[in-house]
Design an enzyme around this catalytic site. Sequence first.
Site, PDB file in Angstrom:
ATOM      1  N   CYS A 119       0.917  -1.384  -0.050  1.00  0.00           N
ATOM      2  CA  CYS A 119       0.165   0.262  -0.299  1.00  0.00           C
ATOM      3  C   CYS A 119       0.634   1.058  -0.219  1.00  0.00           C
ATOM      4  O   CYS A 119       1.961   1.341   0.897  1.00  0.00           O
ATOM      5  CB  CYS A 119      -0.985  -0.181   1.041  1.00  0.00           C
ATOM      6  SG  CYS A 119      -2.105   1.660   0.827  1.00  0.00           S
ATOM      7  N   CYS A 157       0.354   3.650   3.353  1.00  0.00           N
ATOM      8  CA  CYS A 157       1.001   3.525   5.065  1.00  0.00           C
ATOM      9  C   CYS A 157       2.539   3.848   5.222  1.00  0.00           C
ATOM     10  O   CYS A 157       3.417   3.679   4.392  1.00  0.00           O
ATOM     11  CB  CYS A 157       1.077   1.779   5.144  1.00  0.00           C
ATOM     12  SG  CYS A 157      -0.730   0.558   5.246  1.00  0.00           S
ATOM     13  N   HIS A 215      -3.655   0.991   7.931  1.00  0.00           N
ATOM     14  CA  HIS A 215      -4.465   0.044   7.010  1.00  0.00           C
ATOM     15  C   HIS A 215      -5.460  -0.435   7.411  1.00  0.00           C
ATOM     16  O   HIS A 215      -6.226   0.161   6.431  1.00  0.00           O
ATOM     17  CB  HIS A 215      -3.149  -0.675   6.266  1.00  0.00           C
ATOM     18  CG  HIS A 215      -4.359  -0.967   4.864  1.00  0.00           C
ATOM     19  ND1 HIS A 215      -3.550  -0.282   3.628  1.00  0.00           N
ATOM     20  CD2 HIS A 215      -4.732  -1.726   4.736  1.00  0.00           C
ATOM     21  CE1 HIS A 215      -3.887  -1.380   3.440  1.00  0.00           C
ATOM     22  NE2 HIS A 215      -4.883  -1.528   3.602  1.00  0.00           N
ATOM     23  N   ASN A 245     -13.792   9.675  -0.772  1.00  0.00           N
ATOM     24  CA  ASN A 245     -15.012   7.951  -1.694  1.00  0.00           C
ATOM     25  C   ASN A 245     -14.516   6.165  -0.144  1.00  0.00           C
ATOM     26  O   ASN A 245     -13.777   6.753  -0.337  1.00  0.00           O
ATOM     27  CB  ASN A 245     -13.686   7.932  -2.927  1.00  0.00           C
ATOM     28  CG  ASN A 245     -14.772   8.558  -3.623  1.00  0.00           C
ATOM     29  OD1 ASN A 245     -15.647   9.540  -3.410  1.00  0.00           O
ATOM     30  ND2 ASN A 245     -13.822   8.629  -3.955  1.00  0.00           N
ATOM     31  N   HIS A 251      -6.248   1.611   2.042  1.00  0.00           N
ATOM     32  CA  HIS A 251      -6.534   2.718   3.492  1.00  0.00           C
ATOM     33  C   HIS A 251      -7.226   3.836   3.502  1.00  0.00           C
ATOM     34  O   HIS A 251      -7.572   3.968   2.296  1.00  0.00           O
ATOM     35  CB  HIS A 251      -4.545   3.098   2.909  1.00  0.00           C
ATOM     36  CG  HIS A 251      -4.028   3.722   4.181  1.00  0.00           C
ATOM     37  ND1 HIS A 251      -3.253   2.962   5.008  1.00  0.00           N
ATOM     38  CD2 HIS A 251      -4.198   4.629   5.067  1.00  0.00           C
ATOM     39  CE1 HIS A 251      -2.496   3.904   5.664  1.00  0.00           C
ATOM     40  NE2 HIS A 251      -3.054   4.726   5.706  1.00  0.00           N
ATOM     41  N   HIS A 301      -8.799   7.239   3.317  1.00  0.00           N
ATOM     42  CA  HIS A 301      -8.016   8.181   2.665  1.00  0.00           C
ATOM     43  C   HIS A 301      -8.486   9.209   1.992  1.00  0.00           C
ATOM     44  O   HIS A 301     -10.325   8.620   1.917  1.00  0.00           O
ATOM     45  CB  HIS A 301      -6.709   8.105   2.361  1.00  0.00           C
ATOM     46  CG  HIS A 301      -7.086   8.135   0.462  1.00  0.00           C
ATOM     47  ND1 HIS A 301      -7.757   5.981   0.126  1.00  0.00           N
ATOM     48  CD2 HIS A 301      -7.246   8.079  -0.293  1.00  0.00           C
ATOM     49  CE1 HIS A 301      -7.820   6.082  -1.113  1.00  0.00           C
ATOM     50  NE2 HIS A 301      -7.418   7.182  -1.242  1.00  0.00           N
ATOM     51  N   GLN A 325      -9.487  12.602  -0.423  1.00  0.00           N
ATOM     52  CA  GLN A 325      -9.384  13.616  -1.579  1.00  0.00           C
ATOM     53  C   GLN A 325      -8.877  14.887  -1.159  1.00  0.00           C
ATOM     54  O   GLN A 325     -10.586  15.301  -0.933  1.00  0.00           O
ATOM     55  CB  GLN A 325      -8.529  13.329  -2.870  1.00  0.00           C
ATOM     56  CG  GLN A 325      -8.371  11.712  -3.108  1.00  0.00           C
ATOM     57  CD  GLN A 325      -9.140  11.015  -4.311  1.00  0.00           C
ATOM     58  OE1 GLN A 325      -8.507  11.664  -5.027  1.00  0.00           O
ATOM     59  NE2 GLN A 325      -9.783  10.609  -4.467  1.00  0.00           N
TER      60      GLN A 325
END
Length: 360
Positions: A70, A73, A116, A156, A167, A169, A171
């Site tokens: 990933c 991470c 993660h 999303n 992971h 996250h 944007q």
Amino acid sequence: MKKTSTRLADGRELIYYDLRDDTVRDAVDRRPLERTVTTSEVRRDVLLGDSVAIASHRQGRTYHPPADQCPLCPTTGDRLSEIPDSSYDVAVFENRFPSLAGDSGRCEVVCFTSDHDASFASLTEEQAALVLDAWTDRTSELSHLPSVEQVFCFENRGEEIGVTLGHPHGQIYAYPFTTPRTALMLRSLATHKEATGGENLFDSVLERELAGERVVLEGEHWVAFVPYAAHWPYEVHLYPKRRVPDLLGLDEAARTEFPKVYLELLRRFDRIFDGRDGGKEGAGEPPTPYISAWHQAPFGTLEEFDGVSRDDFALHLELFTIRRTSGKLKFLAGSESGMSVFINDVPPEFAAERLREVAS
């Protein structure tokens, strides 16, 4: 909050946001990366009056890597990632495969935690507050770029949404124009203001919903409700009770209460589909896929929207899932994709009742 800005090997900016003021971030990106080359271009659709970003370089972006590879991470040993340090609280960096770049804006990735296997809903209130601080800081910083007119923070969640990295996250897109969705709101604001002799449409909507049956949860400074004309099966709008145009306008009381309210809302979303929504609870049903989107006033001029200023806009978050029942998704088919006319199979009143029912 402590903020530390550094650079990745290819020149992209990386910012750490830490809970502790004594945290030192001096790890160096050891990857042999060449500078990112983007082909982002914004084209205007003269028939619809909106814009499309053409970004062919995104075809080569990272796609569902194994968990041990990933890129979000922390770096550990010889496993190098986008985050050079061995741990972090919240990290933000320029997207390596941006939809918008240069004169066409900017795209950033926001890593909510180094864990993660976590999710935003599993964060502590302190961690969620730090993410809010990062969103606010980035909104401020990006708003000063000459190419940026509107800042959009979003998450999303879930493969059904199209997420390619597991992971936790989100944007941030910094657009060089006012987005079509926001332009529609501003036009409605202007029309309502003129028709009512100065009344604010957002205030009217909030007053109506507070008095109605679609409120999902309410705090002292925030209220979450399913809108009267919800587009999606389960859709919730979260508003601060005091109207502000953007995240920068939130006062300390609203900022303090936000993590508690938002985390509870996300946890309710994860409890919606337990078999009582008309479907069957499936073994190993994946977490509820969703999009969580902050709507903020543009930072550019609003001259085309007669009589409307930035202060007329109301910051709010829209949270919705594309799952309509257990194991079934809401697809944007002919009417939605072809004519932008949504058809919602779940009555908003039922959705609000269901979300109240799954309170922890």
